[in-house]
Design a protein around this motif. Structure first.
Motif, PDB file in Angstrom:
ATOM      1  N   GLY A  11      32.651   3.712  32.343  1.00  0.00           N
ATOM      2  CA  GLY A  11      31.809   4.790  32.861  1.00  0.00           C
ATOM      3  C   GLY A  11      31.269   4.564  34.257  1.00  0.00           C
ATOM      4  O   GLY A  11      30.357   5.266  34.695  1.00  0.00           O
ATOM      5  N   CYS A  12      31.821   3.611  34.982  1.00  0.00           N
ATOM      6  CA  CYS A  12      31.356   3.320  36.350  1.00  0.00           C
ATOM      7  C   CYS A  12      32.226   4.082  37.355  1.00  0.00           C
ATOM      8  O   CYS A  12      33.135   3.511  37.983  1.00  0.00           O
ATOM      9  CB  CYS A  12      31.411   1.814  36.604  1.00  0.00           C
ATOM     10  SG  CYS A  12      30.294   0.880  35.542  1.00  0.00           S
ATOM     11  N   LEU A  13      31.941   5.377  37.487  1.00  0.00           N
ATOM     12  CA  LEU A  13      32.800   6.221  38.324  1.00  0.00           C
ATOM     13  C   LEU A  13      32.727   5.853  39.801  1.00  0.00           C
ATOM     14  O   LEU A  13      33.760   5.771  40.479  1.00  0.00           O
ATOM     15  CB  LEU A  13      32.426   7.705  38.126  1.00  0.00           C
ATOM     16  CG  LEU A  13      33.243   8.692  38.944  1.00  0.00           C
ATOM     17  CD1 LEU A  13      34.737   8.599  38.613  1.00  0.00           C
ATOM     18  CD2 LEU A  13      32.744  10.124  38.727  1.00  0.00           C
ATOM     19  N   SER A  14      31.519   5.650  40.337  1.00  0.00           N
ATOM     20  CA  SER A  14      31.406   5.377  41.788  1.00  0.00           C
ATOM     21  C   SER A  14      32.159   4.112  42.179  1.00  0.00           C
ATOM     22  O   SER A  14      32.923   4.128  43.160  1.00  0.00           O
ATOM     23  CB  SER A  14      29.937   5.272  42.212  1.00  0.00           C
ATOM     24  OG  SER A  14      29.299   6.479  41.937  1.00  0.00           O
ATOM     25  N   PRO A  15      31.980   2.996  41.452  1.00  0.00           N
ATOM     26  CA  PRO A  15      32.778   1.813  41.794  1.00  0.00           C
ATOM     27  C   PRO A  15      34.283   2.052  41.649  1.00  0.00           C
ATOM     28  O   PRO A  15      35.081   1.500  42.413  1.00  0.00           O
ATOM     29  CB  PRO A  15      32.288   0.754  40.804  1.00  0.00           C
ATOM     30  CG  PRO A  15      30.922   1.201  40.414  1.00  0.00           C
ATOM     31  CD  PRO A  15      30.964   2.695  40.431  1.00  0.00           C
ATOM     32  N   PHE A  16      34.690   2.882  40.694  1.00  0.00           N
ATOM     33  CA  PHE A  16      36.119   3.187  40.530  1.00  0.00           C
ATOM     34  C   PHE A  16      36.633   3.918  41.772  1.00  0.00           C
ATOM     35  O   PHE A  16      37.682   3.559  42.334  1.00  0.00           O
ATOM     36  CB  PHE A  16      36.311   4.029  39.268  1.00  0.00           C
ATOM     37  CG  PHE A  16      37.744   4.394  38.955  1.00  0.00           C
ATOM     38  CD1 PHE A  16      38.774   3.466  39.112  1.00  0.00           C
ATOM     39  CD2 PHE A  16      38.061   5.666  38.480  1.00  0.00           C
ATOM     40  CE1 PHE A  16      40.100   3.809  38.809  1.00  0.00           C
ATOM     41  CE2 PHE A  16      39.375   6.014  38.176  1.00  0.00           C
ATOM     42  CZ  PHE A  16      40.390   5.087  38.343  1.00  0.00           C
ATOM     43  N   GLU A  17      35.864   4.916  42.220  1.00  0.00           N
ATOM     44  CA  GLU A  17      36.278   5.650  43.434  1.00  0.00           C
ATOM     45  C   GLU A  17      36.313   4.698  44.636  1.00  0.00           C
ATOM     46  O   GLU A  17      37.233   4.756  45.458  1.00  0.00           O
ATOM     47  CB  GLU A  17      35.319   6.814  43.716  1.00  0.00           C
ATOM     48  CG  GLU A  17      35.286   7.900  42.652  1.00  0.00           C
ATOM     49  CD  GLU A  17      36.560   8.745  42.578  1.00  0.00           C
ATOM     50  OE1 GLU A  17      37.568   8.411  43.224  1.00  0.00           O
ATOM     51  OE2 GLU A  17      36.542   9.735  41.820  1.00  0.00           O
ATOM     52  N   VAL A  39      35.177   4.099  29.050  1.00  0.00           N
ATOM     53  CA  VAL A  39      33.853   4.714  28.892  1.00  0.00           C
ATOM     54  C   VAL A  39      32.873   3.764  28.226  1.00  0.00           C
ATOM     55  O   VAL A  39      33.246   2.767  27.639  1.00  0.00           O
ATOM     56  CB  VAL A  39      33.962   5.995  28.025  1.00  0.00           C
ATOM     57  CG1 VAL A  39      34.803   7.050  28.720  1.00  0.00           C
ATOM     58  CG2 VAL A  39      34.523   5.678  26.632  1.00  0.00           C
ATOM     59  N   ASN A  40      31.615   4.167  28.332  1.00  0.00           N
ATOM     60  CA  ASN A  40      30.445   3.618  27.616  1.00  0.00           C
ATOM     61  C   ASN A  40      29.738   2.503  28.380  1.00  0.00           C
ATOM     62  O   ASN A  40      30.344   1.715  29.082  1.00  0.00           O
ATOM     63  CB  ASN A  40      30.780   3.146  26.209  1.00  0.00           C
ATOM     64  CG  ASN A  40      29.609   3.390  25.248  1.00  0.00           C
ATOM     65  OD1 ASN A  40      28.615   4.030  25.635  1.00  0.00           O
ATOM     66  ND2 ASN A  40      29.702   2.896  24.040  1.00  0.00           N
ATOM     67  N   ARG A  41      28.423   2.527  28.190  1.00  0.00           N
ATOM     68  CA  ARG A  41      27.464   1.629  28.838  1.00  0.00           C
ATOM     69  C   ARG A  41      27.168   2.044  30.284  1.00  0.00           C
ATOM     70  O   ARG A  41      26.038   1.971  30.705  1.00  0.00           O
ATOM     71  CB  ARG A  41      27.899   0.158  28.816  1.00  0.00           C
ATOM     72  CG  ARG A  41      28.208  -0.396  27.457  1.00  0.00           C
ATOM     73  CD  ARG A  41      26.948  -0.859  26.752  1.00  0.00           C
ATOM     74  NE  ARG A  41      27.257  -1.494  25.501  1.00  0.00           N
ATOM     75  CZ  ARG A  41      27.219  -0.904  24.302  1.00  0.00           C
ATOM     76  NH1 ARG A  41      26.846   0.367  24.198  1.00  0.00           N
ATOM     77  NH2 ARG A  41      27.499  -1.558  23.211  1.00  0.00           N
ATOM     78  N   GLY A  42      28.174   2.433  31.044  1.00  0.00           N
ATOM     79  CA  GLY A  42      27.970   2.805  32.445  1.00  0.00           C
ATOM     80  C   GLY A  42      27.384   4.209  32.579  1.00  0.00           C
ATOM     81  O   GLY A  42      27.293   4.958  31.597  1.00  0.00           O
ATOM     82  N   THR A  85      26.586   5.812  26.296  1.00  0.00           N
ATOM     83  CA  THR A  85      26.475   6.860  27.328  1.00  0.00           C
ATOM     84  C   THR A  85      27.583   7.890  27.097  1.00  0.00           C
ATOM     85  O   THR A  85      28.213   8.365  28.038  1.00  0.00           O
ATOM     86  CB  THR A  85      26.572   6.252  28.745  1.00  0.00           C
ATOM     87  OG1 THR A  85      27.837   5.557  28.877  1.00  0.00           O
ATOM     88  CG2 THR A  85      25.443   5.279  29.026  1.00  0.00           C
ATOM     89  N   LEU A  86      27.779   8.209  25.814  1.00  0.00           N
ATOM     90  CA  LEU A  86      28.934   9.027  25.438  1.00  0.00           C
ATOM     91  C   LEU A  86      28.585  10.482  25.138  1.00  0.00           C
ATOM     92  O   LEU A  86      29.487  11.322  25.045  1.00  0.00           O
ATOM     93  CB  LEU A  86      29.601   8.395  24.209  1.00  0.00           C
ATOM     94  CG  LEU A  86      30.079   6.945  24.418  1.00  0.00           C
ATOM     95  CD1 LEU A  86      30.508   6.332  23.089  1.00  0.00           C
ATOM     96  CD2 LEU A  86      31.218   6.909  25.423  1.00  0.00           C
ATOM     97  N   ALA A  87      27.286  10.796  24.989  1.00  0.00           N
ATOM     98  CA  ALA A  87      26.896  12.151  24.567  1.00  0.00           C
ATOM     99  C   ALA A  87      27.437  13.233  25.504  1.00  0.00           C
ATOM    100  O   ALA A  87      27.903  14.282  25.022  1.00  0.00           O
ATOM    101  CB  ALA A  87      25.378  12.243  24.441  1.00  0.00           C
ATOM    102  N   PRO A  88      27.394  13.028  26.839  1.00  0.00           N
ATOM    103  CA  PRO A  88      27.920  14.091  27.707  1.00  0.00           C
ATOM    104  C   PRO A  88      29.393  14.415  27.445  1.00  0.00           C
ATOM    105  O   PRO A  88      29.818  15.567  27.624  1.00  0.00           O
ATOM    106  CB  PRO A  88      27.713  13.530  29.127  1.00  0.00           C
ATOM    107  CG  PRO A  88      26.564  12.576  28.971  1.00  0.00           C
ATOM    108  CD  PRO A  88      26.753  11.952  27.627  1.00  0.00           C
ATOM    109  N   THR A 246      35.729  -7.861  35.111  1.00  0.00           N
ATOM    110  CA  THR A 246      34.791  -8.670  35.892  1.00  0.00           C
ATOM    111  C   THR A 246      33.373  -8.092  35.796  1.00  0.00           C
ATOM    112  O   THR A 246      32.580  -8.196  36.731  1.00  0.00           O
ATOM    113  CB  THR A 246      35.270  -8.802  37.351  1.00  0.00           C
ATOM    114  OG1 THR A 246      35.754  -7.532  37.815  1.00  0.00           O
ATOM    115  CG2 THR A 246      36.388  -9.820  37.472  1.00  0.00           C
ATOM    116  N   GLY A 247      33.085  -7.477  34.647  1.00  0.00           N
ATOM    117  CA  GLY A 247      31.716  -7.115  34.312  1.00  0.00           C
ATOM    118  C   GLY A 247      31.079  -6.080  35.217  1.00  0.00           C
ATOM    119  O   GLY A 247      29.892  -6.173  35.527  1.00  0.00           O
ATOM    120  N   CYS A 248      31.847  -5.053  35.582  1.00  0.00           N
ATOM    121  CA  CYS A 248      31.285  -4.008  36.454  1.00  0.00           C
ATOM    122  C   CYS A 248      29.982  -3.465  35.871  1.00  0.00           C
ATOM    123  O   CYS A 248      28.982  -3.336  36.569  1.00  0.00           O
ATOM    124  CB  CYS A 248      32.308  -2.889  36.614  1.00  0.00           C
ATOM    125  SG  CYS A 248      31.808  -1.641  37.801  1.00  0.00           S
TER     126      CYS A 248
END
Ligand code: B4P
Length: 269
Positions: A11-17, A39-42, A85-88, A246-248
């Motif tokens: 769920g870490c979209l900004s670091p992925f981009e 997904v999840n946690r991020g 962080t899955l509800a959305p 690596t624990g993003c």
């Protein structure tokens, strides 16, 4: 054309981009291998899943334990956990499209052009490649059918039995296969799993070793790409065993391994 293997996005979209920018990812030319736990946690599980879905023609993905938890929730066989962080995703108008695609992803991806395989937690040390291939395909078949998928998710959770036995059948067999591919870290001499310890590789429970250090680990002739184990910080210490998580989501970074030349790229999270 380049092929990049990337660890747990969670769920870490900004670091992925940012990582896609760093590697100069070009969808006309490049391929991504995603090691699961999209997904999840991020902070943005929905945005991350949508982005991966958008890139689906350039992406090969394996399912991770958090992806399976999302699917179990969607099937009504799990309760949301406080850190989820899955509800959305579950509330999204496009949930059926996203979750239908996710449910179609495998536990094992073969990357023959690089003599590599990818699974979220790794390749069970005492399984031949053919056994791993057949067992992953068995779960893909279960998930492909809505009725058997529903039974699968209703029986998925749990740590027992702890290891593979040839006489396993039905949902118990599915759970064991799934635990190996998505939750394995430490194994004992006969290959049974400890599914409670999540720490560093040099602090195993008594009688256990990291799966990739098992003394009888079979040589499949393939590199193994895997995520899942953030405490490894991207290092297995074993040639041909490529740790990618690596624990993003834990304040670390997101890693991409370019398989063409083994260059590693990182983006802080
Ligand atoms: N059959 C089944 N049975 C049960 N659950 C199932 C299941 N199938 C699916 N699931 C699901 O699996 C999920 C697991 O839940 P949890 O077990 O709560 O998952 P987690 O703490 O988020 O860790 P994870 O397992 O993803 O591992 P990671 O290395 O990133 O993080 C682990 C720890 O490492 C720590 N860590 C991170 N970086 C580190 C570092 N550099 N050094 C040391 N520790 C570090 C983190 O603080 C964290 O506590 C749940 O959603 C659950 O529902």
């Amino acid at each position: 054309m380049s092929t990049f293997a990337i660890g747990d996005l969670q769920g870490c979209l900004s670091p992925f981009e940012a990582l896609l920018d760093t590697i100069g990812f070009n969808p006309d030319r490049d391929q991504l291998l995603l090691a699961g736990d999209l997904v999840n946690r991020g902070p943005d599980s929905l945005g991350t899943l949508r982005r991966v879905y958008e890139l689906r023609d350039n992406v090969r993905v394996v399912l991770g334990n958090h992806d399976l938890h999302l699917l179990a929730l969607a099937h009504g066989h799990a309760r949301p956990k406080s850190k989820d962080t899955l509800a959305p995703i579950l509330d999204a108008a496009d949930r059926d499209t996203l979750l239908g695609w996710l449910r179609g992803q495998p536990l094992l991806v073969e990357v023959p052009e690089f003599d590599a395989v990818m699974a979220h937690a790794g390749l069970p040390p005492l399984w031949t490649l053919e056994q791993a291939r057949q067992r992953a395909a068995e779960i893909a078949g279960v998930l492909a059918d809505p009725q058997s998928a529903d039974i699968f998710f209703s029986q998925m959770y749990g740590n027992d039995p702890a290891g593979w036995r040839d006489d396993l059948t039905g949902p118990t067999r599915w759970r064991v296969i799934t635990n190996y591919f998505t939750r394995m870290r430490f194994v004992d001499r006969q290959g049974d799993l400890d599914l409670t310890t999540k720490g560093e590789a040099d602090q195993p429970p008594a009688g256990f070793v990291p799966w990739f250090e098992h003394p009888d680990r079979l040589d499949t002739g393939c590199r193994v790409l895997f995520g899942h184990w953030a405490a490894l910080e991207g290092r297995s210490g074993v040639a041909g065993v490529e740790a990618l998580d690596t624990g993003c989501v834990w304040g670390g970074c997101l890693t991409a391994l370019r398989l063409d030349d083994d260059a590693r790229f990182r983006c802080d999270c």
